[in-house]
Design a protein around this motif. Sequence first.
Motif, mmCIF file in Angstrom:
data_model
loop_
_atom_site.group_PDB
_atom_site.id
_atom_site.type_symbol
_atom_site.label_atom_id
_atom_site.label_comp_id
_atom_site.label_asym_id
_atom_site.label_seq_id
_atom_site.Cartn_x
_atom_site.Cartn_y
_atom_site.Cartn_z
ATOM 1 N N PRO A 51 45.843 25.919 38.497
ATOM 2 C CA PRO A 51 45.911 25.439 39.884
ATOM 3 C C PRO A 51 44.655 25.744 40.700
ATOM 4 C CG PRO A 51 47.963 26.496 39.265
ATOM 5 C CD PRO A 51 46.981 26.793 38.171
ATOM 6 N N ALA A 52 43.918 26.797 40.327
ATOM 7 C CA ALA A 52 42.682 27.124 41.032
ATOM 8 C C ALA A 52 41.491 26.366 40.472
ATOM 9 C CB ALA A 52 42.417 28.628 40.958
ATOM 10 N N GLN A 53 41.480 26.141 39.163
ATOM 11 C CA GLN A 53 40.319 25.509 38.537
ATOM 12 C C GLN A 53 40.420 23.980 38.533
ATOM 13 O OE1 GLN A 53 39.333 26.970 34.629
ATOM 14 N NE2 GLN A 53 37.335 25.990 34.662
ATOM 15 N N CYS A 54 41.607 23.446 38.351
ATOM 16 C CA CYS A 54 41.801 21.992 38.270
ATOM 17 C C CYS A 54 42.963 21.580 39.177
ATOM 18 C CB CYS A 54 42.073 21.561 36.829
ATOM 19 S SG CYS A 54 40.740 21.934 35.673
ATOM 20 N N SER A 84 47.212 36.762 44.072
ATOM 21 C CA SER A 84 48.149 36.651 45.180
ATOM 22 C C SER A 84 48.572 35.197 45.306
ATOM 23 C CB SER A 84 47.481 37.103 46.476
ATOM 24 O OG SER A 84 46.490 36.158 46.864
ATOM 25 N N TYR A 85 49.314 34.893 46.362
ATOM 26 C CA TYR A 85 49.693 33.493 46.559
ATOM 27 C C TYR A 85 48.497 32.605 46.869
ATOM 28 C CZ TYR A 85 50.079 34.486 51.690
ATOM 29 O OH TYR A 85 49.866 34.837 53.005
ATOM 30 N N GLY A 102 31.185 29.916 33.841
ATOM 31 C CA GLY A 102 30.485 29.399 35.009
ATOM 32 C C GLY A 102 31.370 29.125 36.206
ATOM 33 N N PHE A 103 32.700 29.277 36.048
ATOM 34 C CA PHE A 103 33.609 29.015 37.163
ATOM 35 C C PHE A 103 34.229 30.329 37.629
ATOM 36 C CE2 PHE A 103 37.520 27.886 39.311
ATOM 37 C CZ PHE A 103 37.195 26.718 39.998
ATOM 38 N N THR A 104 34.426 30.464 38.924
ATOM 39 C CA THR A 104 35.105 31.647 39.452
ATOM 40 C C THR A 104 35.721 31.319 40.796
ATOM 41 O OG1 THR A 104 34.905 34.016 39.948
ATOM 42 C CG2 THR A 104 33.104 32.575 40.673
ATOM 43 N N VAL A 105 36.663 32.111 41.212
ATOM 44 C CA VAL A 105 37.224 32.053 42.567
ATOM 45 C C VAL A 105 37.185 33.482 43.091
ATOM 46 C CG1 VAL A 105 39.213 31.482 44.000
ATOM 47 C CG2 VAL A 105 38.735 30.125 41.948
ATOM 48 N N PRO A 106 36.168 33.835 43.872
ATOM 49 C CA PRO A 106 35.986 35.233 44.297
ATOM 50 C C PRO A 106 37.220 35.839 44.960
ATOM 51 C CG PRO A 106 34.025 33.938 44.801
ATOM 52 C CD PRO A 106 35.057 32.964 44.336
ATOM 53 N N ARG A 107 37.943 35.047 45.733
ATOM 54 C CA ARG A 107 39.132 35.568 46.419
ATOM 55 C C ARG A 107 40.149 36.099 45.403
ATOM 56 N NH1 ARG A 107 43.017 34.405 50.576
ATOM 57 N NH2 ARG A 107 44.747 35.830 50.115
ATOM 58 N N LEU A 108 40.341 35.374 44.311
ATOM 59 C CA LEU A 108 41.326 35.797 43.313
ATOM 60 C C LEU A 108 40.842 37.027 42.548
ATOM 61 C CD1 LEU A 108 42.548 32.340 41.950
ATOM 62 C CD2 LEU A 108 43.583 33.794 43.719
ATOM 63 N N VAL A 109 39.566 37.095 42.251
ATOM 64 C CA VAL A 109 39.031 38.281 41.577
ATOM 65 C C VAL A 109 39.181 39.506 42.475
ATOM 66 C CG1 VAL A 109 36.969 39.321 40.559
ATOM 67 C CG2 VAL A 109 37.436 36.881 40.206
ATOM 68 N N GLN A 110 38.971 39.315 43.772
ATOM 69 C CA GLN A 110 39.162 40.423 44.707
ATOM 70 C C GLN A 110 40.628 40.837 44.775
ATOM 71 O OE1 GLN A 110 36.522 42.037 46.156
ATOM 72 N NE2 GLN A 110 38.090 43.559 46.650
ATOM 73 N N GLY A 129 36.767 43.438 36.189
ATOM 74 C CA GLY A 129 35.431 42.996 35.787
ATOM 75 C C GLY A 129 35.447 41.922 34.723
ATOM 76 N N THR A 130 36.534 41.797 33.992
ATOM 77 C CA THR A 130 36.638 40.763 32.946
ATOM 78 C C THR A 130 37.544 39.609 33.373
ATOM 79 O OG1 THR A 130 38.549 41.843 31.869
ATOM 80 C CG2 THR A 130 36.338 42.533 31.175
ATOM 81 N N ALA A 131 37.929 39.570 34.641
ATOM 82 C CA ALA A 131 38.883 38.559 35.105
ATOM 83 C C ALA A 131 38.367 37.143 34.890
ATOM 84 C CB ALA A 131 39.212 38.784 36.578
ATOM 85 N N ASP A 132 37.099 36.897 35.219
ATOM 86 C CA ASP A 132 36.576 35.533 35.096
ATOM 87 C C ASP A 132 36.711 34.997 33.675
ATOM 88 O OD1 ASP A 132 35.943 35.146 37.739
ATOM 89 O OD2 ASP A 132 33.855 35.800 37.526
ATOM 90 N N SER A 133 36.396 35.817 32.691
ATOM 91 C CA SER A 133 36.450 35.341 31.303
ATOM 92 C C SER A 133 37.886 35.126 30.836
ATOM 93 C CB SER A 133 35.736 36.338 30.377
ATOM 94 O OG SER A 133 36.391 37.597 30.377
ATOM 95 N N ARG A 134 38.831 35.848 31.418
ATOM 96 C CA ARG A 134 40.229 35.673 31.032
ATOM 97 C C ARG A 134 40.899 34.531 31.787
ATOM 98 N NH1 ARG A 134 42.936 39.643 32.986
ATOM 99 N NH2 ARG A 134 41.284 40.934 33.904
#
Length: 384
Positions: free
Chosen positions: A234-237, A28-29, A154-162, A144-149
């Motif tokens: 933009p989410a990771q760096c 999402s935005y 070791g990095f994630t943004v739970p809001r975006l995965v949701q 379920g594979t969003a983080d790896s893509r």
Amino acid sequence: MTDLLLNHRIEGSASAPPLLLGPSLGTSYALWDAVAPELSIGHRVVRWDLPGHGGSAAELIGPGATVGDLADLVLRLADSLGIERFAYAGVSLGGAVGLQLAVHHPERVASLAVICSSAHFNGAKPWEERAALVRAKGLAELAGTADSRWFTAGFTVPRLVQDHRDADPEAYAACCDALAAFDLRDRLAEISAPTLLIAGREDPATPPAHLREIADTVPGAALVEIPGASHLAPAQCPEAVLTALRAHLRGSAPRGMEVRRKVLGDAHVDRAQARQTPFTARFQDFISRYAWGEIWTDPTLSRRERSMITLTALVAHGHYDELAMHVRAARRNGLTPEEIGAVLLQTAVYCGVPAANSAFAAAQPVLAEEDEASGHLHGHRDGP
């Protein structure tokens, strides 16, 4: 299609230059949460959701959709907000929308930033297969594979995965249809907007070579690679993305030292640099970048107007040594001695007669030097 608009969020002043931010597939935005608030300092930021993502209605898109359809939705949103021409930045599918707009609607795009995206997405087959999977089984398995893509290990943004899990499967699949059909490689050379490409060096989906291909074809385009960033840079760096976008959005504004020399003169700047020490170097850099590279280059006020404001502020705070320097600057910026005198007379009302008296005393020798150097005579006001 319905007449509904894309869900969106607006930040920043309504009078600021507009900047539209596009998301990637499955997000999402909120993808821009760490970047948009900072960009809103100088822009009217409008970030939007893809159909069936975030708060946008799934009915805005259907099977066989194209990136052109998504671009039309963005233009419909801009029109509804009274935005005719805008800067645009987008990630992945959002970046493809930006390319589409720049090629097919160049009159609307003032500048373009394409982030972790491509002019093509490795052919139709992978996206056709993904669309079929989502239509058959929904999004749980893919999410379920969003983080790896999207991110490095070791990095994630739970809001975006949701967001990925919550997206409407049919709308998501229609976005896959759009990616399957997208290929603008033969139109890139037509892009006339100032263009920035940002690549995540660890991005498996749209690796740097995809961004380099665009940069090598779009006239005058620039490419920035971010070490340690994967697909959702933009989410990771966010700091690296923000730095690149700020430099790009400032456009061709003169560099700070160039403006500093034009306003204060080479002799003054040369003396300041000659006195520079390791202790003062960072302060001198700060002045050149911030005061001269951002404030004095802002076209909202003319340099004449900025000189008048600066003279008043220096009188108000009793900075008479700097006042003399800025009287010279005011003359370079086009103020006459009579206008400078009128500014100082105004300070007598609002800053006090003693302050204005000191100001006239500081300014008069400078103007006398100007007269002597130019061979012209000017009338000067005497301090009370």
